[in-house]
Design a protein around this motif. Sequence first.
Motif, short mmCIF file in Angstrom:
data_model
loop_
_atom_site.label_atom_id
_atom_site.label_comp_id
_atom_site.label_asym_id
_atom_site.label_seq_id
_atom_site.Cartn_x
_atom_site.Cartn_y
_atom_site.Cartn_z
N PRO A 163 0.83 -1.21 0.00
CA PRO A 163 0.00 0.00 0.00
C PRO A 163 0.86 1.26 0.00
O PRO A 163 2.05 1.23 0.32
CB PRO A 163 -0.79 -0.13 1.31
N GLY A 164 0.23 2.37 -0.38
CA GLY A 164 0.90 3.66 -0.33
C GLY A 164 1.60 4.07 -1.61
O GLY A 164 2.31 5.07 -1.63
N VAL A 165 1.43 3.31 -2.71
CA VAL A 165 2.08 3.64 -3.98
C VAL A 165 1.05 3.55 -5.10
O VAL A 165 0.18 2.68 -5.10
CB VAL A 165 3.26 2.68 -4.25
N ASP A 166 1.10 4.52 -6.01
CA ASP A 166 0.18 4.54 -7.15
C ASP A 166 0.70 3.58 -8.21
O ASP A 166 1.46 3.96 -9.12
CB ASP A 166 0.07 5.96 -7.70
N PHE A 167 0.31 2.34 -8.10
CA PHE A 167 0.85 1.30 -8.98
C PHE A 167 -0.09 0.11 -8.93
O PHE A 167 -0.61 -0.26 -7.88
CB PHE A 167 2.25 0.89 -8.48
N SER A 168 -0.34 -0.47 -10.11
CA SER A 168 -1.23 -1.63 -10.19
C SER A 168 -0.42 -2.87 -10.54
O SER A 168 0.67 -2.79 -11.11
CB SER A 168 -2.32 -1.40 -11.25
N SER A 169 -0.96 -4.02 -10.20
CA SER A 169 -0.27 -5.28 -10.46
C SER A 169 -0.08 -5.52 -11.95
O SER A 169 0.84 -6.23 -12.36
CB SER A 169 -1.04 -6.43 -9.83
N GLU A 170 -0.95 -4.91 -12.81
CA GLU A 170 -0.81 -5.10 -14.26
C GLU A 170 0.45 -4.42 -14.79
O GLU A 170 0.99 -4.81 -15.82
CB GLU A 170 -2.04 -4.54 -14.98
N GLU A 171 0.92 -3.39 -14.10
CA GLU A 171 2.12 -2.67 -14.54
C GLU A 171 3.41 -3.38 -14.13
O GLU A 171 4.48 -3.03 -14.63
CB GLU A 171 2.14 -1.26 -13.94
N LEU A 172 3.32 -4.34 -13.24
CA LEU A 172 4.51 -4.93 -12.65
C LEU A 172 5.36 -5.65 -13.70
O LEU A 172 4.88 -6.48 -14.46
CB LEU A 172 4.10 -5.93 -11.56
N MET A 173 6.65 -5.31 -13.72
CA MET A 173 7.62 -6.01 -14.56
C MET A 173 8.36 -7.01 -13.69
O MET A 173 8.95 -6.65 -12.67
CB MET A 173 8.60 -5.02 -15.19
N LYS A 174 8.36 -8.29 -14.09
CA LYS A 174 8.98 -9.33 -13.29
C LYS A 174 10.44 -9.57 -13.64
O LYS A 174 11.19 -10.12 -12.84
CB LYS A 174 8.20 -10.64 -13.44
N ASN A 175 10.84 -9.15 -14.83
CA ASN A 175 12.24 -9.28 -15.26
C ASN A 175 12.68 -7.96 -15.87
O ASN A 175 11.90 -7.29 -16.58
CB ASN A 175 12.39 -10.41 -16.28
#
Length: 564
Positions: A435-447
């Motif tokens: 929590p506390g960050v403007d970020f969605s799981s769809e944006e996540l880069m895993k590598n």
Amino acid sequence: MARNNRNRKRDLLQLLLVLAAVALFNLISTYWFFRWDLTAEKRYTISPVTVELMKQLDKEVMVKIYLGGDLTVDFQRLSRATREMLDEVGRFSGATFTYEMIDPLKQPQALSDLKDFGLNAVPVFDTEADGRKTQFNIYPYAIFGMGGYQVSVSLLDNLSGRSGVENLNSSMESLEYKVVDAIRRLKTDETPSVAFLEGQSELDELDVYDITEALSQYFQVDRGVLGRDAHSLDNYKVVIVAKPQTAFSEKDKLILDQYIMRGGRVLWLVDAVNVTLDSLRHASETVGLATDINISDMLFRYGVRINPELVQDVQAALIPVNVSQPGEKAQLEPMPWMFNPLLNTNLQHPVTRNVNVVKTEFASSIDTVGENDVTKTILLQTGRFSRRMPVPVFISLAMVSERPVPEAFNQSGIPVAVALEGHFQSLFANRPIPPGVDFSSEELMKNSKATRMIVVADGDVIRNEVRQRHGAQPQAIPLGYDELSHQMFGNKQFVVNAVNYLADDEGWMALRNRSYELRLLNREVLANSLTFWKWFNVSLPLMLLLILGVVLPLRRRYKYGRKG
């Protein structure tokens, strides 16, 4: 008679063909310039990145080289190598490129110009061919000017522990890099940005004042705290984490992690043990305990582990110690403090090649871990006689007088700084978004994209000393300068090179890896046989002339006398 005419016509035809070939060759060479570099190290072959940079020049460049005048043979080589390098790079310049050789001892204005840049004479010690020791001062500098701006360059790598010839050889190795570095600083229209991270009690502005000034020659240097925006670091070429002392939140770790995944570069300077020399100034003993700033899992995922231990090294910096008896006036003497190792540098990497030993303070060790797609290169390591001390570590000033026991200091080359390059795995690949960050799981880069980072297990590598005087403003001491030994260690050059290496997309930092084989004469043998070689060099040409003067006439008399 007819036969002589045919021979005369044949000789004339051959002469005309030779003249025509020479004329044709000269005509072609005016349109097609080429030369062959037959040296083993390709000393006169300019790298493609230098050629491309020079072709892009659109303003006149003027270089003043203060290596003229009466120089020793060795410095004449450096002067000649500098001229040859400028001739080579100037051939590819898209604008006028000129240089001037100046003898500063014969031109008072030259000394004034050097003083304006803060460039002082360098004392040099040398050994003559007959074994005599000599000392003299030189001004091994060049000033590059373009578009009304000027930058200065030191042409001499004067590293302690090396002979004068070795220093001159490394100076010639780095000439192309120094020329390119100066022109890049003059040419850059848009200055890239780097940032010092704040928010975890990192070093303040005064603690990193000197390195900030040095980096500002290449970058716009900012400082800031991470907020809610997960993309707040995207505009920075490099992020510097300088000695954090409080824990990172999961939110901040995500922002840093995704910055790296998008190709961002980070210079980590981290302490694993909480202890400082200041704590020993108030008490004669203390205990070093592990510090947890909550990034061990990040670094482990990226390929390194900073161990909760201190390293001691016989090769160490000095600290002032009071050697007077109790009740007497304090008498401070400099003594080696093995908790402040002087780290050796990797001579095969552009960050540390030809960099002096790096001073540290309560440094820890680093281990490389994992089999991921990351290249790991040790940059800094301890000397031949060192050891590890796991926490908790009892530390007392009385240790300064202890003699190191060879059986205890039985380790060498303990890593303290590592460069990582490749594709990193995200720490949050299988974790929920904090929590506390403007970020969605769809944006996540895993590598990550191909990127770099450097991890140093000592936050004080980047910290300059600060002189505090009563009633005066605090004054920052140059980074790496040791007031006790009056030596300049390699801390500043190491950090500047590290940031430039991380920010380098064109490959120009690879120029620092140029290597020339050093072919030295045995000065002792030369001194003992100097007279012989002088007479040999004088008599050999005379003997050859004498032989030719006798043999050729006899041969001609024998050849043509028989025909007669």
